[in-house]
Design a protein around this motif. Structure first.
Motif, PDB file in Angstrom:
ATOM      1  N   THR A  30       0.790  -1.227   0.000  1.00  0.00           N
ATOM      2  CA  THR A  30       0.000   0.000   0.000  1.00  0.00           C
ATOM      3  C   THR A  30       0.824   1.280   0.000  1.00  0.00           C
ATOM      4  O   THR A  30       0.264   2.357  -0.101  1.00  0.00           O
ATOM      5  N   ALA A  31       2.143   1.192   0.137  1.00  0.00           N
ATOM      6  CA  ALA A  31       2.939   2.423   0.167  1.00  0.00           C
ATOM      7  C   ALA A  31       2.807   3.142  -1.160  1.00  0.00           C
ATOM      8  O   ALA A  31       2.979   2.561  -2.210  1.00  0.00           O
ATOM      9  N   PRO A  66      -2.808  12.130 -15.445  1.00  0.00           N
ATOM     10  CA  PRO A  66      -1.646  11.894 -14.586  1.00  0.00           C
ATOM     11  C   PRO A  66      -1.691  10.505 -13.946  1.00  0.00           C
ATOM     12  O   PRO A  66      -2.745  10.016 -13.565  1.00  0.00           O
ATOM     13  N   VAL A  67      -0.526   9.879 -13.865  1.00  0.00           N
ATOM     14  CA  VAL A  67      -0.424   8.530 -13.315  1.00  0.00           C
ATOM     15  C   VAL A  67       0.142   8.597 -11.908  1.00  0.00           C
ATOM     16  O   VAL A  67       1.252   9.106 -11.705  1.00  0.00           O
ATOM     17  N   GLN A  68      -0.604   8.092 -10.945  1.00  0.00           N
ATOM     18  CA  GLN A  68      -0.116   8.011  -9.571  1.00  0.00           C
ATOM     19  C   GLN A  68       0.617   6.687  -9.406  1.00  0.00           C
ATOM     20  O   GLN A  68       0.111   5.638  -9.804  1.00  0.00           O
ATOM     21  N   TYR A  83       5.031   1.188  -9.404  1.00  0.00           N
ATOM     22  CA  TYR A  83       4.016   0.629 -10.291  1.00  0.00           C
ATOM     23  C   TYR A  83       2.767   1.488 -10.217  1.00  0.00           C
ATOM     24  O   TYR A  83       2.492   2.136  -9.196  1.00  0.00           O
ATOM     25  N   PRO A  84       1.978   1.543 -11.293  1.00  0.00           N
ATOM     26  CA  PRO A  84       0.778   2.388 -11.291  1.00  0.00           C
ATOM     27  C   PRO A  84      -0.201   1.946 -10.211  1.00  0.00           C
ATOM     28  O   PRO A  84      -0.315   0.754  -9.896  1.00  0.00           O
ATOM     29  N   GLU A  85      -0.920   2.924  -9.647  1.00  0.00           N
ATOM     30  CA  GLU A  85      -1.853   2.589  -8.578  1.00  0.00           C
ATOM     31  C   GLU A  85      -2.994   1.702  -9.062  1.00  0.00           C
ATOM     32  O   GLU A  85      -3.664   1.053  -8.259  1.00  0.00           O
ATOM     33  N   SER A  86      -3.207   1.622 -10.369  1.00  0.00           N
ATOM     34  CA  SER A  86      -4.254   0.750 -10.895  1.00  0.00           C
ATOM     35  C   SER A  86      -3.845  -0.721 -10.875  1.00  0.00           C
ATOM     36  O   SER A  86      -4.676  -1.611 -11.050  1.00  0.00           O
ATOM     37  N   TRP A  87      -2.542  -0.974 -10.673  1.00  0.00           N
ATOM     38  CA  TRP A  87      -2.051  -2.339 -10.526  1.00  0.00           C
ATOM     39  C   TRP A  87      -2.053  -2.711  -9.048  1.00  0.00           C
ATOM     40  O   TRP A  87      -2.022  -1.837  -8.181  1.00  0.00           O
ATOM     41  N   THR A  88      -2.064  -3.993  -8.738  1.00  0.00           N
ATOM     42  CA  THR A  88      -2.073  -4.465  -7.361  1.00  0.00           C
ATOM     43  C   THR A  88      -0.766  -5.176  -7.054  1.00  0.00           C
ATOM     44  O   THR A  88      -0.432  -6.174  -7.696  1.00  0.00           O
ATOM     45  N   GLY A  89      -0.021  -4.653  -6.084  1.00  0.00           N
ATOM     46  CA  GLY A  89       1.242  -5.260  -5.681  1.00  0.00           C
ATOM     47  C   GLY A  89       1.043  -6.230  -4.543  1.00  0.00           C
ATOM     48  O   GLY A  89       0.323  -5.942  -3.586  1.00  0.00           O
TER      49      GLY A  89
END
Length: 217
Positions: A30-31, A66-68, A83-89
């Motif tokens: 979540t960072a 803009p990409v967060q 990694y883009p916030e739309s991806w899940t780490g």
């Protein structure tokens, strides 16, 4: 190859839905960008934080959307990436596949993923270099997957380290794989983007941005 007792990890990262679902921890990383995870400190972390901020800025500049970016750092293996916030780490749980972390594409389910990026490692013999590792990996891949189509094999770099980038298709062209490998010390690091061929181009830019953000710390 003769002279090296090695079973390349690369065969394990194709069609690995069960691996991703079973080995990646359920907790999301979540960072967010510019906010290293708890426990990070010191000059290395400051450098990584700067890298995150610069990457975010370059993506946002001139873009109508803009990409967060989210930030991931692994102290055990000494690297960070964004990694883009739309991806899940997701961090890997205990496994014998060398899996360190995975990143699921937008709207991808961890129960049956088909589009994802993962980071793995493999311990190497003392005298094995990058080209020897890639040659052994390709030989093993071609033996295991007779229908493998090697699309490209290029020299590149990862975090100022020499690297090789492979792009290939498997399963009669149903899946397309982008793979970057580098060797540091006695470890090979393998970053793999696996996707259904039909949607590969839509996610390729994101995947390449994630890969290019990889930094040893």
């Amino acid at each position: 190859m003769t002279g090296f007792d090695i079973k390349p990890i690369l065969t394990l990262i194709l069609m690995t839905c069960l691996l991703v679902a079973g080995s990646l921890a359920e907790s999301q990383i979540t960072a967010s960008a510019g906010q290293p995870s708890a426990g990070s400190s010191g000059a290395a972390d400051e450098d990584a934080q700067s890298m995150v901020e610069e990457t975010a800025g370059s993506l946002e500049e001139g873009s109508p959307n803009p990409v967060q970016l989210n930030y991931y750092q692994n102290h055990t293996f000494g690297f960070s990436m964004t990694y883009p916030e739309s991806w899940t780490g997701k961090e890997a749980g205990p496994n014998d596949m060398g899996l360190i972390a995975g990143f699921l594409a937008p709207k991808e389910s961890s129960k049956n993923p088909q589009n994802y990026l993962m980071v793995q490692y493999e311990s190497l013999p003392l005298d094995m270099n990058l080209d020897q590792y890639v040659a052994a990996a390709l030989a093993h891949l071609n033996t295991t997957f007779p229908d493998l189509e090697l699309i490209s094999d290029n020299r590149t770099g990862v975090s100022s380290q020499p690297a090789r980038e492979l792009v290939y298709a498997v399963d009669r062209g149903s899946y397309k794989v982008l793979q970057v490998m580098t060797v540091r010390g006695q470890k090979a690091f393998i970053i793999t983007f696996n996707a259904r061929a039909a949607g590969y181009a839509l996610m390729e830019d994101d995947a390449r941005d994630i890969i290019s953000s990889f930094q040893f710390i």
